[in-house]
Design a protein around this motif. Structure first.
Motif, mmCIF file in Angstrom:
data_model
loop_
_atom_site.group_PDB
_atom_site.id
_atom_site.type_symbol
_atom_site.label_atom_id
_atom_site.label_comp_id
_atom_site.label_asym_id
_atom_site.label_seq_id
_atom_site.Cartn_x
_atom_site.Cartn_y
_atom_site.Cartn_z
ATOM 1 N N ARG A 244 121.036 6.592 26.626
ATOM 2 C CA ARG A 244 119.853 6.051 25.957
ATOM 3 C C ARG A 244 118.545 6.444 26.626
ATOM 4 N N ARG A 245 118.616 6.970 27.853
ATOM 5 C CA ARG A 245 117.364 7.252 28.553
ATOM 6 C C ARG A 245 116.493 8.271 27.818
ATOM 7 N N ASP B 77 116.347 8.846 24.666
ATOM 8 C CA ASP B 77 115.810 8.158 23.491
ATOM 9 C C ASP B 77 114.638 7.257 23.870
ATOM 10 N N LEU B 78 114.801 6.515 24.968
ATOM 11 C CA LEU B 78 113.731 5.617 25.403
ATOM 12 C C LEU B 78 112.478 6.396 25.779
ATOM 13 N N CYS C 65 110.974 7.937 22.426
ATOM 14 C CA CYS C 65 110.420 6.876 21.588
ATOM 15 C C CYS C 65 109.188 6.254 22.249
ATOM 16 N N GLY C 66 109.248 6.049 23.562
ATOM 17 C CA GLY C 66 108.110 5.464 24.266
ATOM 18 C C GLY C 66 106.887 6.354 24.232
#
Length: 536
Positions: free
Chosen positions: A33-34, A36-37, A40-41
């Motif tokens: 998920r890193r 993606d985070l 997205c961030g």
């Protein structure tokens, strides 16, 4: 006597398996998920900066924004569901949410409860919606870059920047609809996720009733992402939750004795009848129609997202049988198709904010269509040529889109469109001797400004429509326009005065004492001649 001892053998110890990495323990489709985070961030920061910069000054204040914020103010002040007699034009849940969003800023600074300053609360809604677009894209099997593209299209298109800044119920409803889609596509497939999707969908409809058109797409997404064994139960539960919550609105009207028409009160039936019989704005492809003018205004800000998204939806729907991406995006593609068909009704009414409801789905299907074409074309090439072609196509797309978006977003972060409104509010606050004794017609974009300046809410500062359409106001004006002192003739007031006799007469029997701005966007403060109102 011979005894035979049993043969004891060592138990077989199963070979130990290597531990499953944490990133894969949730299933084959759950990557780390890193990235993606981080992606997205980064996109979220960019969206909030572009949408937040100069938010109070562009676009021009809308009368609809003022209406919704004034209704939220009435809820906060305990004055009911609206600042005038509530009639059933929209369900009240939308501005009740606005009341909650603006409660803390209003508590800290009561005078900040104006349209320009309270636009900042829409950044929270835009940020949540943008994140939900990314999460939904990933749950619908889009690759990381395509989900990021969908988020960027949704949040950074000049059309999105302009419309998502404004205090519209549609923006709140889109957030709840995206939450419904995200829960419906939950990879864990818990039943409570599907019930939650039904609740979120009902909340979206009670926020803005036109979101009911998107409900079939929500349930299609839920059908595809539910367990086969529990699918019927999940859909039944979600549909039941959605229906029961939706029925709260007619139940509210029934308990108030306002479900059906009657003497001395408004009714839900009259509100529905008005919405169904109001004059249409014509066929959207008819160059002489009002709907076509709305379409031109959308394309003026951005052609990429509306036209590209519509083309992406058509591509995905056409390739549904053999394209994995098309099947995964069946729900958003269906939503685009339904909203497009509704907009093309020859006798329908098409408001400018209608496209807000389609923006996230246009972004997702455009990103999904891009991913589908890229997968089909590039996978047929050799490894070296594949990435070279991909780079060329990406550069070409950026060369087309970036300059057009740069111009539109640059206008949004630099233009000053609301100086005439601020100047008019300042003049009415400082140049009128006794605001508490003065009666003035304004549009709702200025209504709260004048309330904070000491004008009596409701009967001192009057939303101009009410001078002709609300019996509770007209009975306080036995002499009609002569009972007024001023009319602040904004573009909205001048445009709609044609069908409002009292407002039209007030403008005709008044002279301008101050004018702010030029041309069609000017705001005139006009003092009414031979008035019997409180100022003289």
């Amino acid at each position: 006597m011979t005894s035979t001892l049993p043969v004891v053998t060592a138990p077989k110890v199963p070979a130990q398996r290597k531990p499953v990495p944490e990133a894969r323990s949730a299933g084959r489709t759950s990557p780390s998920r890193r990235p993606d985070l981080l992606l997205c961030g980064a996109l979220l920061v960019a969206i909030l900066v572009v949408q937040g910069w100069n938010i109070a000054s562009y676009p021009t204040l809308s009368d609809d924004e003022g209406t919704y914020l004034a209704q939220a103010w009435a809820v906060q002040e305990g004055k009911g569901l609206a600042h005038y007699t509530y009639w059933y034009d929209h369900p009240p849940l939308g501005w009740i949410q606005l009341a909650l969003l603006t409660w803390i800023p209003k508590l800290l600074s009561p005078d900040s409860m104006t349209v320009g300053s309270m636009r900042v609360t829409m950044l929270l809604i835009s940020g949540i919606s943008a994140v939900l677009v990314y999460v939904l894209g990933r749950r619908l099997s889009l690759p990381r870059w395509a989900a990021g593209l969908g988020m960027a299209l949704f949040g950074l298109s000049p059309l999105s920047v302009v419309l998502q800044r404004e205090i519209f119920l549609d923006n709140l409803a889109v957030m709840w609809t995206l939450l419904a889609f995200t829960l419906a596509a939950s990879p864990s497939r818990h039943l409570w996720h599907h019930f939650g999707a039904g609740i979120a969908a009902a909340t979206a409809v009670l926020t803005k009733e036109t979101m009911i058109f998107v409900l079939p797409a929500v349930f299609v997404t839920m059908w595809r992402h539910s367990h086969r064994e529990t699918r019927k139960f999940a859909l039944t539960g979600a549909l039941t939750a959605c229906t029961l919550i939706g029925l709260a609105y007619p139940l509210f009207a029934l308990l108030k004795g306002e479900l059906l028409p009657g003497g001395g009160h408004v009714s839900l039936w009259d509100g529905i009848k008005y919405q169904m019989t109001r004059p249409g704005s014509g066929f959207i492809l008819d160059a002489a129609s009002g709907s076509h003018g709305v379409l031109r205004s959308w394309l003026y800000y951005d052609r990429v997202l509306p036209l590209g998204g519509l083309a992406g939806a058509l591509l995905l729907l056409a390739t549904w049988r053999w394209s994995v991406t098309a099947r995964a995006l069946a729900g958003p593609s269906l939503a685009v198709g339904i909203l497009a068909l509704v907009a093309m009704r020859p006798s329908g009414y098409l408001p400018a904010m209608y496209i807000i409801q389609a923006l996230p789905f246009l972004a997702l299907v455009l990103a999904g269509g891009t991913a589908s074409v890229a997968h089909a074309v590039l996978n047929r090439m050799r490894w070296v040529g594949r990435y070279g072609i991909a780079a060329v196509l990406a550069v070409a797309a950026c060369a087309y889109v970036v300059p057009r978006w740069y111009d539109g977003d640059r206008t949004a972060v630099t233009a000053e469109a609301n100086a005439p409104y601020r100047a008019a509010a300042r003049w009415m606050a400082t140049e009128v001797a006794r605001p508490e004794k003065t009666r003035v017609l304004v549009d709702d974009a200025l209504w709260l400004d004048l309330v904070h300046s000491g004008y009596r809410p409701g009967l001192g500062v009057i939303w101009f429509y009410k001078a002709d359409l609300d019996p509770a106001v007209t009975k306080t004006m036995p002499h009609g326009w002569k009972d007024l002192d001023y009319v602040v003739a904004s573009p909205t007031v001048r445009r709609d005065a044609v069908d409002l006799p009292n407002v039209k007469a007030a403008i005709q029997h008044s002279t301008p004492v101050a004018v702010f701005g030029t041309g069609a966007d000017r705001i005139e403060i006009r003092q009414i001649q031979n008035a019997t109102g409180g100022a003289r």
